[in-house]
Design an enzyme around this catalytic site. Structure first.
Site, short mmCIF file in Angstrom:
data_model
loop_
_atom_site.label_atom_id
_atom_site.label_comp_id
_atom_site.label_asym_id
_atom_site.label_seq_id
_atom_site.Cartn_x
_atom_site.Cartn_y
_atom_site.Cartn_z
N ASP A 1 0.82 -1.21 0.00
CA ASP A 1 0.00 0.00 0.00
C ASP A 1 0.86 1.25 0.00
O ASP A 1 2.06 1.22 0.31
CB ASP A 1 -0.95 0.01 1.19
CG ASP A 1 -0.23 0.12 2.53
OD1 ASP A 1 0.81 -0.56 2.71
OD2 ASP A 1 -0.68 0.88 3.40
N GLU B 1 0.09 -1.24 5.56
CA GLU B 1 1.12 -0.81 6.51
C GLU B 1 1.00 0.66 6.84
O GLU B 1 1.23 1.08 7.97
CB GLU B 1 2.51 -1.11 5.92
CG GLU B 1 3.67 -0.91 6.90
CD GLU B 1 4.25 0.49 6.91
OE1 GLU B 1 5.14 0.77 7.73
OE2 GLU B 1 3.84 1.34 6.08
#
Length: 398
Positions: A78, A168
């Site tokens: 991400d 994350e």
């Protein structure tokens, strides 16, 4: 495929995570990239490739030769929502060391590191979004290493376990990571910044929400009656140490960071994050929040201010120190590839911090990028290539 080609491919998949989403992964683009990576891993010959229902990607490269160690390499898929939008990377070959004007007029200039990048090939944004080097550079470096290790003429190396995580950037990357199934003796997150960074300390972290309940009365007759929640919220903010904010701290100095605020006379809210490397100072910061809340309640009435503090993650240093040989191995790998290792504290968090507390010691290694989470993010092709060499040296000498 080169690390540059992989990186340019991956960053164009929109994987911005979303803190408001209850799902994992929090956005569908992350699952798209997860399956893309899994397909590529299978084509390379990576063993035991799987994508779990939550978007975590796992794979294994068997050892070649007499190398009993099992080393994990982890990166997250991400990207930050610091500047939302599709990524349109721009390559600047043989950078001249001068100011860079992006397509929309954003100028990259005034950074001390820029002259040192002269002559290298830079990858920057169009100025309309983040670049996504955090952490698709780490993903590209690990995938390029996998291709090298699976070539017929590859040198001997240990077993390498690959893990790619979602979410994350919103603090959830390690939530559902399958540590037992991963099977590594220890691991490294490839999620750092400038080439050579080696990190095994991070902030202790907490989130904090301050809710203020007010009483709204017509301003013409409000004397001794109105309790303006918005004003009380600003009073709360003014009582915290002004020198303990991100704009005034560096290195090991912790901070209170006001991330968001909203409100009116009736109700107001402040959203903070609290950070400190030192556990005692971290606890003192949380106590400052409690004392400030108590003071304002004594002044404005009990229940006016409510503070909710939730611990997010802890400094991984205490979990790494019993395993300092893995830090030493990383330092040696940098040096063997002609890179000066720079041991610095992480002024943020990492999947490795959480994983270290779950029994998987996990320091963090550089990717070669700069200015993460903003329009001025950039990375050099040469730094990514060098990190592939570092990772290869690391698994050859595990």
């Amino acid at each position: 495929m080169t690390v540059k080609e992989r990186f340019l491919n991956y960053v164009q998949v929109n994987t911005t995570s979303d803190e408001t989403s209850p799902t994992c992964p929090s956005t569908p683009g992350q699952m798209t990239l997860a399956h893309q990576l899994a397909d590529e891993m299978r084509q390379l010959g990576v063993s035991d490739v799987r994508v779990c229902e939550h978007g975590y990607v796992y794979g294994r490269i068997p050892a070649k030769g007499d190398h009993p160690a099992k080393v994990g390499l982890i990166a997250h898929m991400d990207t930050s929502d610091g500047v939302k939008g599709d990524v349109h990377p721009v390559v600047i070959e043989n950078y001249d060391g001068e100011a860079i004007t992006l397509k929309n007029g954003v100028v990259i200039d005034g950074f001390d590191f820029l002259p040192s990048l002269k002559g290298q090939d830079l990858i920057v944004t169009s100025g309309d979004s983040v670049l996504g080097a955090d952490d698709k550079a780490g993903v590209a470096e690990i995938m390029t290493l996998a291709e090298k290790l699976l070539a017929p003429d590859a040198p001997e190396h240990c077993t390498v376990l690959i893990g790619f995580t979602p979410d994350e950037e919103i603090g959830r990357g390690a939530d559902l990571f399958d540590v037992p199934g991963f099977g590594a003796d220890y691991a490294y997150t490839v999620d750092g910044g400038a080439l050579g960074e080696l990190e095994y300390e991070n902030f202790n972290a907490a989130s904090c929400v301050i809710e203020v309940k007010g009483v709204n009365i017509h301003p013409g007759s409000a004397k001794n009656q109105m309790k303006n929640a918005a004003l009380i919220a600003t009073e709360f903010a003014s009582l915290l140490p002004a020198w303990q904010t991100p704009a005034h701290t560096e290195g090991y100095e912790g901070f209170f960071h006001l991330c968001a605020m909203e409100g009116d006379e009736e109700a107001a809210k402040l959203v903070y994050i609290i950070r400190d490397h030192d556990a005692q100072k971290f606890d003192e910061k949380k106590e400052t929040i409690r004392q400030t809340t108590n003071y304002l309640n004594s002044k404005h009435g009990e229940g006016t201010v409510i503070a909710t503090i939730i611990d997010s993650y802890r400094n991984m240093k205490e979990m790494i120190e019993p395993h300092m040989h893995i830090v030493d191995k990383a330092r040696c790998a940098f040096e063997a590839c002609g890179v000066t290792p720079i041991t610095v504290p992480i002024r943020g968090g990492t999947d490795g911090a959480r994983l270290s507390y779950e029994g998987l010691p996990c320091p963090n290694l550089s990717t070669g990028g700069y200015n993460f989470h903003g329009r001025k993010e950039l990375i050099t092709v040469q730094a990514m290539e060098k990190m592939v060499d570092v990772l290869q040296n690391l698994v050859e000498n595990a």
